[in-house]
Motif scaffolding. Structure first.
Motif, short mmCIF file in Angstrom:
data_model
loop_
_atom_site.label_atom_id
_atom_site.label_comp_id
_atom_site.label_asym_id
_atom_site.label_seq_id
_atom_site.Cartn_x
_atom_site.Cartn_y
_atom_site.Cartn_z
N GLN A 1 0.82 -1.22 0.00
CA GLN A 1 0.00 0.00 0.00
C GLN A 1 0.84 1.26 0.00
OE1 GLN A 1 -2.41 -0.93 3.45
NE2 GLN A 1 -4.14 -1.61 2.19
N SER B 1 -7.62 -2.77 -0.29
CA SER B 1 -8.10 -1.63 0.49
C SER B 1 -9.12 -2.01 1.56
CB SER B 1 -8.72 -0.58 -0.45
OG SER B 1 -9.84 -1.12 -1.14
N ARG C 1 -5.82 -1.29 -4.75
CA ARG C 1 -7.28 -1.16 -4.65
C ARG C 1 -7.89 -2.43 -4.07
NH1 ARG C 1 -11.54 -3.06 -6.46
NH2 ARG C 1 -10.44 -4.48 -7.86
N LEU C 2 -7.40 -3.59 -4.52
CA LEU C 2 -7.93 -4.87 -4.06
C LEU C 2 -7.68 -5.07 -2.56
CD1 LEU C 2 -9.33 -7.45 -5.13
CD2 LEU C 2 -7.06 -8.40 -5.56
N HIS D 1 5.21 -10.18 -5.49
CA HIS D 1 5.56 -8.76 -5.31
C HIS D 1 6.84 -8.61 -4.50
CE1 HIS D 1 5.12 -4.49 -4.33
NE2 HIS D 1 4.21 -4.43 -5.29
N ASP E 1 -11.11 -13.42 -5.83
CA ASP E 1 -10.31 -12.22 -5.55
C ASP E 1 -9.23 -12.51 -4.52
OD1 ASP E 1 -11.66 -10.64 -7.35
OD2 ASP E 1 -13.05 -9.81 -5.87
N ARG F 1 -6.48 -14.15 -6.40
CA ARG F 1 -5.78 -13.15 -7.20
C ARG F 1 -4.84 -12.33 -6.33
NH1 ARG F 1 -9.82 -9.33 -9.06
NH2 ARG F 1 -8.01 -8.20 -9.88
N ALA F 2 -5.34 -11.91 -5.19
CA ALA F 2 -4.52 -11.09 -4.29
C ALA F 2 -3.32 -11.87 -3.78
CB ALA F 2 -5.37 -10.58 -3.13
N ASP G 1 1.06 -1.11 -9.52
CA ASP G 1 0.49 -1.71 -8.30
C ASP G 1 -0.90 -1.17 -7.98
OD1 ASP G 1 2.73 -3.28 -7.80
OD2 ASP G 1 3.74 -1.70 -6.64
N ALA G 2 -1.41 -0.27 -8.79
CA ALA G 2 -2.67 0.41 -8.45
C ALA G 2 -3.82 -0.56 -8.25
CB ALA G 2 -3.01 1.44 -9.53
N GLU G 3 -3.94 -1.54 -9.12
CA GLU G 3 -5.06 -2.49 -9.01
C GLU G 3 -4.93 -3.34 -7.76
OE1 GLU G 3 -8.43 -4.74 -9.51
OE2 GLU G 3 -7.85 -2.79 -10.32
N LEU G 4 -3.71 -3.77 -7.44
CA LEU G 4 -3.49 -4.57 -6.23
C LEU G 4 -3.77 -3.73 -4.99
CD1 LEU G 4 -2.62 -7.15 -4.80
CD2 LEU G 4 -0.23 -6.43 -5.08
#
Length: 329
Positions: free
Chosen positions: A250, A265, A262-263, A284, A273, A276-277, A257-260
């Motif tokens: 974060q 958050s 957001r996920l 990462h 999901d 995916r995360a 990394d924006a989508e990750l």
């Protein structure tokens, strides 16, 4: 590696510590016994669910730097385990947990109110046991209890405006986990009548190793393919708990990394999901950064051992540091 979760290179030390843990178990059973059958049953619920008894074990190992046969050592081990068990009852209410140590949680089996009351009952008995150890021990126990509660409050309300989330999280971990493990080491050394400088070194060792183990659990919740950490991988993600790897991601300003971000958050309720995360987190660079944080804590703990006499107990404590590297490899 023994059933106590520590590799003992010295058979005599292992036998003494194992015997001491057995004595703590017997003392625990006596302390929680009540003339009210339901109270005994509820208080023994998590006690009988198992656990490695790491905190009493640490009390016993640290007492080796003085007189491990002193009659205050076993009650000290009992007190820290009662305190730990009490926090588990309260944590399960806070987390709305259904399972603890592979068994139905107390709040799930009965209800939140009873789980809180049983936790209070165990805290009270921990205080009663500590009162037999002298006024200094009572002060240590009170300060530890205050840190445990402060850590839970700060975790619940989250970082203040402008506060660094990582610094906030590390301080919460120190209060919620490091404090009681530090007290376990301190009680062992103190009740064994070890020298003051040894007590100080062991207390700091306990705090650092406690923080390191909690942070390693954070990593295992992401990295493990099974329930190596004692819970299903991704549990923290499902609950929206911001642990070390998540906080490090974060902090990223990389658009990739924006989508990750957001996920991550909030709580992730969908199994797809969550998968995916987990996949994205495992790949990462934050995972290596998180491992480096844990390694730094373990190294700092290991460095403190240089202040201690070269004994089998010191070897056992070094093995605890080594276990962290093994967990994360």
């Amino acid at each position: 590696m023994t059933s106590l979760g520590v590799a003992f290179a010295d058979d005599a030390l292992e036998a003494r510590v194992s015997h001491g843990v057995d004595l703590v178990e017997e003392h625990l059973a006596r302390v929680i016994d009540s003339d009210e059958q339901f109270i005994t049953e509820a208080a023994a619920h998590l006690l009988n669910a198992g656990g490695k008894r790491f905190r009493p074990m640490l009390v016993l190992v640290c007492a080796e730097f003085g007189d491990p046969t002193h009659p205050d050592v076993v009650p000290a081990g009992t007190a820290v385990e009662l305190t730990h068990l009490a926090t588990l009852y309260h944590d399960d209410v806070m987390d709305e947990a259904d399972i603890r140590r592979g068994a139905e949680s107390a709040n799930s089996r009965w209800d939140n109110s009873l789980a809180i009351l049983v936790g209070d009952y165990l805290f009270a008995h921990a205080s009663e046991v500590v009162s037999t150890l002298g006024p200094e021990a009572v002060g240590v126990q009170a300060r530890t209890f205050a840190r445990l509660v402060k850590g839970q409050i700060r975790e619940t309300i989250g970082p203040r405006d402008g506060e660094d989330p990582l610094a906030h999280y590390l301080s919460v971990v120190a209060d919620k986990t490091g404090s009681l493990i530090a007290t376990s080491a301190q009680f062992g050394a103190t009740m064994g009548r070890a020298p003051d400088d040894v007590v100080a070194a062991l207390t700091e060792f306990g705090e650092r190793i406690g923080v390191a183990f909690q942070l390693s659990d954070d990593i295992l919740d992401v990295a493990s393919e099974s329930s190596d950490s004692g819970k299903t991988p991704g549990t923290d993600l499902r609950e929206g708990v911001p642990t070390l790897p998540v906080i490090l991601v974060q902090r990223s300003t990389d658009p990739a990394d924006a989508e990750l971000v957001r996920l991550l958050s909030g709580p992730i309720t969908d199994d797809v999901d969550v998968s995916r995360a987990l996949d994205a987190l495992r790949a990462h660079p934050a995972m290596d950064e998180a491992r480096a944080v844990v390694q730094a804590e373990a190294d700092a703990a290991r460095a403190l051992l240089a202040k201690l006499p070269d004994t089998p107990a010191r070897v056992a404590l070094r093995a605890i540091c080594d276990t962290l590297a093994t967990r994360l490899s």
